[in-house]
Scaffold this motif. Structure first.
Motif, PDB file in Angstrom:
ATOM      1  N   GLN A  99      -5.647 -14.562  -3.909  1.00 49.03           N
ATOM      2  CA  GLN A  99      -4.320 -13.935  -3.794  1.00 49.03           C
ATOM      3  C   GLN A  99      -4.450 -12.434  -3.581  1.00 49.03           C
ATOM      4  O   GLN A  99      -3.715 -11.836  -2.775  1.00 49.03           O
ATOM      5  CB  GLN A  99      -3.507 -14.226  -5.045  1.00 49.03           C
ATOM      6  CG  GLN A  99      -3.214 -15.700  -5.290  1.00 49.03           C
ATOM      7  CD  GLN A  99      -2.486 -15.921  -6.589  1.00 49.03           C
ATOM      8  OE1 GLN A  99      -1.638 -15.131  -7.003  1.00 49.03           O
ATOM      9  NE2 GLN A  99      -2.794 -17.012  -7.271  1.00 49.03           N
ATOM     10  N   GLU A 100      -5.370 -11.811  -4.320  1.00 46.88           N
ATOM     11  CA  GLU A 100      -5.571 -10.364  -4.181  1.00 46.88           C
ATOM     12  C   GLU A 100      -6.122 -10.005  -2.804  1.00 46.88           C
ATOM     13  O   GLU A 100      -5.702  -9.014  -2.190  1.00 46.88           O
ATOM     14  CB  GLU A 100      -6.517  -9.864  -5.278  1.00 46.88           C
ATOM     15  CG  GLU A 100      -5.959  -9.993  -6.684  1.00 46.88           C
ATOM     16  CD  GLU A 100      -4.652  -9.248  -6.838  1.00 46.88           C
ATOM     17  OE1 GLU A 100      -4.626  -8.033  -6.550  1.00 46.88           O
ATOM     18  OE2 GLU A 100      -3.652  -9.881  -7.215  1.00 46.88           O
ATOM     19  N   SER A 150       0.262  -4.513   7.876  1.00 49.54           N
ATOM     20  CA  SER A 150       1.491  -3.721   7.936  1.00 49.54           C
ATOM     21  C   SER A 150       1.231  -2.256   8.293  1.00 49.54           C
ATOM     22  O   SER A 150       2.096  -1.586   8.859  1.00 49.54           O
ATOM     23  CB  SER A 150       2.224  -3.805   6.596  1.00 49.54           C
ATOM     24  OG  SER A 150       1.469  -3.189   5.567  1.00 49.54           O
ATOM     25  N   GLU A 201      -7.347   0.158   1.172  1.00 51.81           N
ATOM     26  CA  GLU A 201      -7.279  -1.306   1.330  1.00 51.81           C
ATOM     27  C   GLU A 201      -8.662  -1.883   1.629  1.00 51.81           C
ATOM     28  O   GLU A 201      -9.040  -2.941   1.093  1.00 51.81           O
ATOM     29  CB  GLU A 201      -6.303  -1.677   2.458  1.00 51.81           C
ATOM     30  CG  GLU A 201      -4.839  -1.519   2.122  1.00 51.81           C
ATOM     31  CD  GLU A 201      -4.396  -0.063   2.057  1.00 51.81           C
ATOM     32  OE1 GLU A 201      -5.119   0.805   2.605  1.00 51.81           O
ATOM     33  OE2 GLU A 201      -3.337   0.201   1.454  1.00 51.81           O
ATOM     34  N   ASN A 227      -5.675 -11.690  -0.074  1.00 54.67           N
ATOM     35  CA  ASN A 227      -4.602 -11.917   0.896  1.00 54.67           C
ATOM     36  C   ASN A 227      -3.591 -10.763   0.864  1.00 54.67           C
ATOM     37  O   ASN A 227      -3.066 -10.357   1.906  1.00 54.67           O
ATOM     38  CB  ASN A 227      -3.896 -13.235   0.587  1.00 54.67           C
ATOM     39  CG  ASN A 227      -3.061 -13.721   1.756  1.00 54.67           C
ATOM     40  OD1 ASN A 227      -3.552 -13.911   2.866  1.00 54.67           O
ATOM     41  ND2 ASN A 227      -1.778 -13.922   1.512  1.00 54.67           N
ATOM     42  N   ARG A 228      -3.344 -10.217  -0.326  1.00 51.49           N
ATOM     43  CA  ARG A 228      -2.425  -9.075  -0.441  1.00 51.49           C
ATOM     44  C   ARG A 228      -2.967  -7.867   0.321  1.00 51.49           C
ATOM     45  O   ARG A 228      -2.212  -7.179   1.019  1.00 51.49           O
ATOM     46  CB  ARG A 228      -2.212  -8.736  -1.918  1.00 51.49           C
ATOM     47  CG  ARG A 228      -1.235  -7.583  -2.134  1.00 51.49           C
ATOM     48  CD  ARG A 228      -1.029  -7.285  -3.617  1.00 51.49           C
ATOM     49  NE  ARG A 228      -0.273  -8.359  -4.258  1.00 51.49           N
ATOM     50  CZ  ARG A 228      -0.783  -9.218  -5.133  1.00 51.49           C
ATOM     51  NH1 ARG A 228      -2.064  -9.121  -5.487  1.00 51.49           N
ATOM     52  NH2 ARG A 228      -0.045 -10.150  -5.687  1.00 51.49           N
ATOM     53  N   GLU A 229      -4.251  -7.594   0.194  1.00 52.04           N
ATOM     54  CA  GLU A 229      -4.844  -6.464   0.904  1.00 52.04           C
ATOM     55  C   GLU A 229      -4.832  -6.680   2.416  1.00 52.04           C
ATOM     56  O   GLU A 229      -4.613  -5.736   3.186  1.00 52.04           O
ATOM     57  CB  GLU A 229      -6.276  -6.226   0.424  1.00 52.04           C
ATOM     58  CG  GLU A 229      -6.410  -5.915  -1.064  1.00 52.04           C
ATOM     59  CD  GLU A 229      -5.576  -4.729  -1.499  1.00 52.04           C
ATOM     60  OE1 GLU A 229      -5.318  -3.837  -0.668  1.00 52.04           O
ATOM     61  OE2 GLU A 229      -5.182  -4.689  -2.677  1.00 52.04           O
ATOM     62  N   ASN A 242      -2.590  -8.380   4.052  1.00 51.16           N
ATOM     63  CA  ASN A 242      -1.202  -8.153   4.486  1.00 51.16           C
ATOM     64  C   ASN A 242      -0.900  -6.670   4.610  1.00 51.16           C
ATOM     65  O   ASN A 242      -0.224  -6.230   5.556  1.00 51.16           O
ATOM     66  CB  ASN A 242      -0.236  -8.806   3.492  1.00 51.16           C
ATOM     67  CG  ASN A 242      -0.195 -10.317   3.642  1.00 51.16           C
ATOM     68  OD1 ASN A 242      -0.438 -10.858   4.714  1.00 51.16           O
ATOM     69  ND2 ASN A 242       0.106 -11.012   2.558  1.00 51.16           N
ATOM     70  N   THR A 243      -1.379  -5.891   3.644  1.00 52.46           N
ATOM     71  CA  THR A 243      -1.158  -4.444   3.691  1.00 52.46           C
ATOM     72  C   THR A 243      -1.862  -3.830   4.897  1.00 52.46           C
ATOM     73  O   THR A 243      -1.311  -2.952   5.577  1.00 52.46           O
ATOM     74  CB  THR A 243      -1.668  -3.779   2.396  1.00 52.46           C
ATOM     75  OG1 THR A 243      -1.058  -4.390   1.277  1.00 52.46           O
ATOM     76  CG2 THR A 243      -1.346  -2.292   2.396  1.00 52.46           C
ATOM     77  N   ARG A 301     -10.664  -1.881  -1.583  1.00 54.27           N
ATOM     78  CA  ARG A 301     -10.272  -2.957  -2.491  1.00 54.27           C
ATOM     79  C   ARG A 301     -10.738  -4.319  -1.989  1.00 54.27           C
ATOM     80  O   ARG A 301     -11.108  -5.189  -2.776  1.00 54.27           O
ATOM     81  CB  ARG A 301      -8.754  -2.940  -2.703  1.00 54.27           C
ATOM     82  CG  ARG A 301      -8.288  -1.811  -3.617  1.00 54.27           C
ATOM     83  CD  ARG A 301      -6.862  -2.045  -4.092  1.00 54.27           C
ATOM     84  NE  ARG A 301      -5.909  -1.889  -3.002  1.00 54.27           N
ATOM     85  CZ  ARG A 301      -5.302  -0.739  -2.712  1.00 54.27           C
ATOM     86  NH1 ARG A 301      -5.566   0.350  -3.423  1.00 54.27           N
ATOM     87  NH2 ARG A 301      -4.429  -0.678  -1.733  1.00 54.27           N
ATOM     88  N   LYS A 310      -6.946 -13.000   7.211  1.00 47.91           N
ATOM     89  CA  LYS A 310      -6.065 -13.951   6.527  1.00 47.91           C
ATOM     90  C   LYS A 310      -6.501 -15.393   6.787  1.00 47.91           C
ATOM     91  O   LYS A 310      -6.415 -16.245   5.893  1.00 47.91           O
ATOM     92  CB  LYS A 310      -4.624 -13.726   6.969  1.00 47.91           C
ATOM     93  CG  LYS A 310      -4.074 -12.382   6.489  1.00 47.91           C
ATOM     94  CD  LYS A 310      -2.759 -12.030   7.139  1.00 47.91           C
ATOM     95  CE  LYS A 310      -1.635 -12.895   6.612  1.00 47.91           C
ATOM     96  NZ  LYS A 310      -0.319 -12.429   7.108  1.00 47.91           N
ATOM     97  N   HIS A 370     -13.006  -6.778  -4.226  1.00 52.63           N
ATOM     98  CA  HIS A 370     -12.645  -8.178  -4.500  1.00 52.63           C
ATOM     99  C   HIS A 370     -13.741  -9.133  -4.023  1.00 52.63           C
ATOM    100  O   HIS A 370     -14.034 -10.132  -4.694  1.00 52.63           O
ATOM    101  CB  HIS A 370     -11.325  -8.524  -3.823  1.00 52.63           C
ATOM    102  CG  HIS A 370     -10.145  -7.766  -4.378  1.00 52.63           C
ATOM    103  ND1 HIS A 370     -10.061  -7.402  -5.699  1.00 52.63           N
ATOM    104  CD2 HIS A 370      -9.004  -7.329  -3.784  1.00 52.63           C
ATOM    105  CE1 HIS A 370      -8.919  -6.758  -5.907  1.00 52.63           C
ATOM    106  NE2 HIS A 370      -8.262  -6.705  -4.757  1.00 52.63           N
TER     107      HIS A 370
END
Length: 289
Positions: free
Chosen positions: A249-250, A260, A219, A252-254, A256-257, A222, A275, A226
């Motif tokens: 968007q990409e 988590s 993560e 923000n996805r990383e 979030n991961t 990535r 974020k 990005h």
């Protein structure tokens, strides 16, 4: 080079017919949408204006308005449509004969009829059109310069957020070996506390599996990738707002991961900070062409 979609430009020029003034406003929009408000005498310029906007701008909602303020010293010459006056007069007489009463149309009533009195242009139409187009091109050039200036500001704002994200990524990456080591020790202690005999190979498998679930190296990699792409796209000499929005968007996805998979509160807080920074970038990027 990032260009903002928000800008304003105004230019005016004196001519024998009075004063011509162009105003062009630009705000953010998903596509290029143009709105023109022109005096009736300049309607023929609309295709040329739309073509110039299409060639010069990539995105944005563009509002263009041309005003002609006639000078008090400019004489207004009028031409009377004699044929129309004759038709009106004849029609009035026929109506009177049919109704058997009433008054014929007065001179003032005939003068007010659309098309009877036609204002003659004091200057050749082609000359006025040329002046209006030259002035429009100057105004458009000023608008593009204003979009470029604001684009530089947006570039600076986004670059600061990128640096802040890189600092967080570096901090998390630096702490991860220690976090994973502590997690391994804690897992072994918990299993030892069960006071049961465990297969060493099975124990090692559980430790490795737990470490893999918590490892965020991919993560972080990535995120870095990005961020590099965002910096590259920001410097492109073409509209790049949509591509940047996708990259947000990409990112923000990383983030979030990362949140988590966090196993310590500090990493969770780092993910929240990421974020927030990404959302701040996204808000600014909405204005980039």
């Amino acid at each position: 080079m990032a260009l903002s979609m928000t800008a304003f430009a105004r230019k005016q020029s004196a001519c024998s017919a009075g004063t011509l003034a162009w105003e062009i406003r630009s705000v953010n929009h998903r596509y290029l949408e143009t709105s023109l408000r022109l005096p009736e005498a300049f309607r023929s310029l609309e295709p040329l204006i739309r073509d110039a906007l299409r060639k010069s701008l990539g995105r944005g909602k563009i509002d263009c308005q041309l005003r002609l303020e006639q000078s008090d010293q400019t004489p207004n010459d009028y031409k009377i449509d004699a044929a129309l006056v004759t038709k009106l007069n004849d029609a009035s007489g026929q109506i009177l004969s049919l109704t058997g009463g009433g008054a014929p149309l007065s001179v003032m009533e005939i003068m007010k009829w659309p098309g009877v009195m036609q204002e003659q242009e004091s200057q050749d139409t082609d000359d006025l059109d040329a002046i209006a187009m030259d002035l429009f091109n100057e105004t458009l050039t000023e608008l593009i310069a204003a979009r470029a200036r604001e684009g530089e500001e947006l570039h600076s704002i986004v670059s600061k957020r990128i640096k802040a994200i890189r600092d967080i990524v570096s901090c998390v990456r630096e702490r991860m070996p220690k976090i994973l080591s502590k997690q391994r020790e804690a897992l072994i202690e918990r299993l030892a506390g069960l006071e049961v005999e465990l297969d060493p190979s099975r124990l090692e498998q559980e430790v490795v599996l737990s470490a893999q679930k918590a490892d965020v190296a991919e993560e972080l990699d990535r995120l870095e990738t990005h961020l590099n792409e965002v910096e590259r796209v920001l410097d492109l000499k073409e509209p790049s707002g949509r591509r940047l929005d996708f990259l947000m968007q990409e990112l923000n996805r990383e983030a979030n991961t990362l949140s988590s998979k966090s196993i310590v509160a500090e990493t969770t807080l780092n993910a929240v900070d990421l974020k927030v920074l990404i959302e701040q970038m996204r808000e600014q990027i909405q204005n980039i062409e």
